[in-house]
Design an enzyme around this catalytic site. Sequence first.
Site, mmCIF file in Angstrom:
data_model
loop_
_atom_site.group_PDB
_atom_site.id
_atom_site.type_symbol
_atom_site.label_atom_id
_atom_site.label_comp_id
_atom_site.label_asym_id
_atom_site.label_seq_id
_atom_site.Cartn_x
_atom_site.Cartn_y
_atom_site.Cartn_z
ATOM 1 N N ILE A 297 0.841 -1.203 0.000
ATOM 2 C CA ILE A 297 0.000 0.000 0.000
ATOM 3 C C ILE A 297 0.870 1.245 0.000
ATOM 4 C CG2 ILE A 297 -1.725 1.328 1.273
ATOM 5 C CD1 ILE A 297 -2.656 -1.259 2.577
ATOM 6 N N ASN A 298 1.842 1.238 0.858
ATOM 7 C CA ASN A 298 2.628 2.448 1.031
ATOM 8 C C ASN A 298 3.885 2.121 1.809
ATOM 9 O OD1 ASN A 298 3.207 5.186 0.913
ATOM 10 N ND2 ASN A 298 1.078 5.735 1.359
ATOM 11 N N GLY A 300 6.189 4.076 4.498
ATOM 12 C CA GLY A 300 6.413 5.286 5.282
ATOM 13 C C GLY A 300 7.808 5.272 5.875
ATOM 14 N N THR A 301 8.041 6.213 6.759
ATOM 15 C CA THR A 301 9.356 6.345 7.371
ATOM 16 C C THR A 301 9.675 5.130 8.228
ATOM 17 O OG1 THR A 301 8.774 8.661 7.535
ATOM 18 C CG2 THR A 301 10.794 7.989 8.640
ATOM 19 N N TYR A 302 8.662 4.612 8.906
ATOM 20 C CA TYR A 302 8.937 3.587 9.911
ATOM 21 C C TYR A 302 8.467 2.198 9.517
ATOM 22 C CZ TYR A 302 10.059 7.701 12.506
ATOM 23 O OH TYR A 302 10.625 8.880 12.888
ATOM 24 N N GLY A 303 7.835 2.090 8.391
ATOM 25 C CA GLY A 303 7.388 0.759 8.028
ATOM 26 C C GLY A 303 6.796 0.698 6.629
ATOM 27 N N VAL A 305 3.714 -0.812 4.470
ATOM 28 C CA VAL A 305 2.358 -1.275 4.747
ATOM 29 C C VAL A 305 1.845 -2.082 3.549
ATOM 30 C CG1 VAL A 305 0.024 -0.594 5.427
ATOM 31 C CG2 VAL A 305 1.982 0.784 6.162
ATOM 32 N N LYS A 320 1.610 -3.861 8.700
ATOM 33 C CA LYS A 320 2.688 -2.854 8.714
ATOM 34 C C LYS A 320 3.958 -3.515 9.235
ATOM 35 C CE LYS A 320 3.925 1.737 10.450
ATOM 36 N NZ LYS A 320 3.439 2.974 11.046
ATOM 37 N N ASP A 420 1.563 13.661 15.160
ATOM 38 C CA ASP A 420 1.855 13.558 13.725
ATOM 39 C C ASP A 420 0.557 13.523 12.914
ATOM 40 O OD1 ASP A 420 3.447 13.554 11.514
ATOM 41 O OD2 ASP A 420 3.938 11.425 11.574
HETATM 42 N N1 LIG Z 1 -4.663 0.239 8.402
HETATM 43 C C1 LIG Z 1 -4.365 0.715 7.200
HETATM 44 N N2 LIG Z 1 -5.158 0.480 6.147
HETATM 45 C C2 LIG Z 1 -4.852 0.946 4.922
HETATM 46 N N3 LIG Z 1 -3.772 1.718 4.661
HETATM 47 C C3 LIG Z 1 -2.941 1.995 5.684
HETATM 48 C C4 LIG Z 1 -3.188 1.522 6.999
HETATM 49 N N4 LIG Z 1 -2.209 1.975 7.796
HETATM 50 C C5 LIG Z 1 -1.394 2.695 7.027
HETATM 51 N N5 LIG Z 1 -1.814 2.712 5.752
HETATM 52 C C6 LIG Z 1 -1.184 3.420 4.610
HETATM 53 O O1 LIG Z 1 0.211 3.404 4.776
HETATM 54 C C7 LIG Z 1 0.707 4.739 4.885
HETATM 55 C C8 LIG Z 1 1.873 4.771 5.837
HETATM 56 O O2 LIG Z 1 1.437 4.265 7.093
HETATM 57 P P1 LIG Z 1 1.990 4.865 8.441
HETATM 58 O O3 LIG Z 1 1.752 6.345 8.428
HETATM 59 O O4 LIG Z 1 1.432 4.105 9.565
HETATM 60 O O5 LIG Z 1 3.541 4.536 8.265
HETATM 61 P P2 LIG Z 1 4.763 5.407 8.706
HETATM 62 O O6 LIG Z 1 5.975 4.660 8.296
HETATM 63 O O7 LIG Z 1 4.645 5.726 10.135
HETATM 64 O O8 LIG Z 1 4.545 6.697 7.814
HETATM 65 P P3 LIG Z 1 5.115 8.169 7.990
HETATM 66 O O9 LIG Z 1 6.351 8.218 7.152
HETATM 67 O O10 LIG Z 1 4.002 9.018 7.422
HETATM 68 O O11 LIG Z 1 5.353 8.430 9.418
HETATM 69 C C9 LIG Z 1 -0.485 5.588 5.299
HETATM 70 O O12 LIG Z 1 -0.353 6.927 4.885
HETATM 71 C C10 LIG Z 1 -1.615 4.877 4.590
HETATM 72 O O13 LIG Z 1 -1.678 5.296 3.254
#
Ligand SMILES: Nc1ncnc2c1ncn2[C@@H]1O[C@H](COP(=O)(O)OP(=O)(O)OP(=O)(O)O)[C@@H](O)[C@H]1O
Length: 606
Positions: A297-298, A300-303, A305, A320, A420
Amino acid sequence: MAAGGIDVSRSSDAAKKEYNFYRNGSRDVYLRQSSRDGERRQIKRPNDHDLRRNDGRHRSRLASEKGEQREKEEVQRPPEKKRKFSPIKWDVDQKVSKAPASREKTKSPFTLPTTNVVSNQDVDVAVTRKTYPKDQVNGVVRSPEPDHLTPEQPLEARLFGEHPVDDLEEGQLEEEQVIDAPLIKTSRWGPGLASPKEELISRDDNVPKASRWNRSSLTPECGELVVSQEQHCNSSGSGSGHHSVEKLSGGENSDHEYCSSDSNELENEEPVSSSQGGMNMLLGSRSVNGFQKLNKINEGTYGVVYRARDEKTKEIVALKKIKMKEDKMEEEYGFPLTSLREINILLSCNHPSIVNVKEVVVGGKNDGDVYMVMEHLEHDLKGLMERMKQPFSTSEVKCLMLQLLEGMHYLHTNWIIHRDLKPSNLLMDNTGKLKICDFGMARQYGSPIKPYTQMVITQWYRPPELLLGAKQYSTEVDMWSIGCIMAELLSHKPLFPGKSELDQLQKIFAVLGTPSEAVWPGFSSLPNAKAKFPTQPYNQLRKKFPAISFVGGQILSERGFDLLNGLLTLDPEKRLTVEEALNHGWFREVPLPKSQDFMPTFPPKR
Ligand SMILES: Nc1ncnc2c1ncn2[C@@H]1O[C@H](COP(=O)(O)OP(=O)(O)OP(=O)(O)O)[C@@H](O)[C@H]1O
């Protein structure tokens, strides 16, 4: 057409019914769900005064409504929620607590998932705030034209001295905290571990993979995941000795050394007895092999998904994967503290507007990988707004804002700051539900408010006090982000897309006016306020969100503007609280908040 709304409490019974339908509807969902799963935990909620401040800004008309509402909620409080995994047990700061006779008797706000009762007396220390006249908010004075923002010399240098200001793009945060082995040894995770090499969090190739998580050393008795709240840094350290410790001078902190960053906040946890500590969060965890990864899906900085299918239940979930710090050349590597906090907080929260973490699973290609299994929502608001052809209507914005505020109310009343909030961290499904995710930066705050790192909140949504270097803050930082999100939902573009921290401040001041001591008492004593900012004496926000539009653009009623301006108040002391925002008249005037059932649906992103 003027956007002035009608107060349904006075002039529209039908509208009021509809509003009640929304509110009751959403509350019904909450109650239905809670009674269905029968697992909601009863949490002592601080009252308004406990929550943050008593600044005399509550509207009396709303006060009685709130009173009734609270009464109802207390009567209908859902039954206790079973722990999903392990409770957060936020430690008491022994230095500030009032000489508790014993650990058990300590009253603390840091007891989120337990049923401990926090006395108002304890809480009052932190929440007493000054009273300001409402008309000082943001110093709203209509201006003929803005002064031109033309710094005479590079403002970066003036503002931040010799240190260059790095450009921070959205999503980029300057700090990443990880837990390192020595730290764990002295933390509550430590007891029961056979050797430092078998630390739960550390990663070492010399250690057989199966023992990385040292499951054998974990016992159900030491199953509580305990994360301390604000620890005074111990200059003798916990062994690692690499954390920077900042000595704050003056005021009540002058005698103590405090952690200068969150990474230090775990450093000085008090030693624990074996009955207190340990972690069994992963004990009995399923393997990630029980899930079929469908697509990424995506990242991010910490994981990373993924969308995945639970092979057992066939349910679609979001997985995640926690990004470990792999570089062993770094002194700190292993399981990021941000992820630990996220798991810990999310496993303890239970609210319709907060993403549900179902479980934590392990394994995969790398035996040490850890994944959070979350409910899956089709969209996040950032992606959605980018793809939408038409902006959200006012009633849709109200529906989304109410859900966001309800989730934040739950967090703030449970002493959690998200830190955040931004559109990409707000998930939405095709049934109109909004859920807050990404709790990597979240933490609990307490009494009295302590210095925390100001390097939180993605820059575009970061409030001016943090940009100016304030380290003592609490829930009001989230309220600023909510203001930025409201503006973005209305206009479908970021309100303050700063390119650097300095540019961020300039953009904020250009719209809201350059602060002065009159508008924001205490402003001039903030670390970065010495800089000579270009003078912009007027609040220009209304120009961006007009009451009348001749070209068919988005309009905002007086009440809507009052809410937006209240959230985007420069002085954090005067900024609206979540409760004030939730009870704002904008939500009761037409157009009323759209019911979730009638929210638009969107095709899934590819
Ligand atoms: N439960 C979920 N269902 C669907 N998509 C999700 C879910 N959790 C996260 N995502 C997608 O994954 C992206 C990144 O998730 P998340 O923000 O938890 O990760 P992060 O590594 O902490 O990101 P960031 O770099 O923004 O801090 C979200 O912006 C969203 O698009």
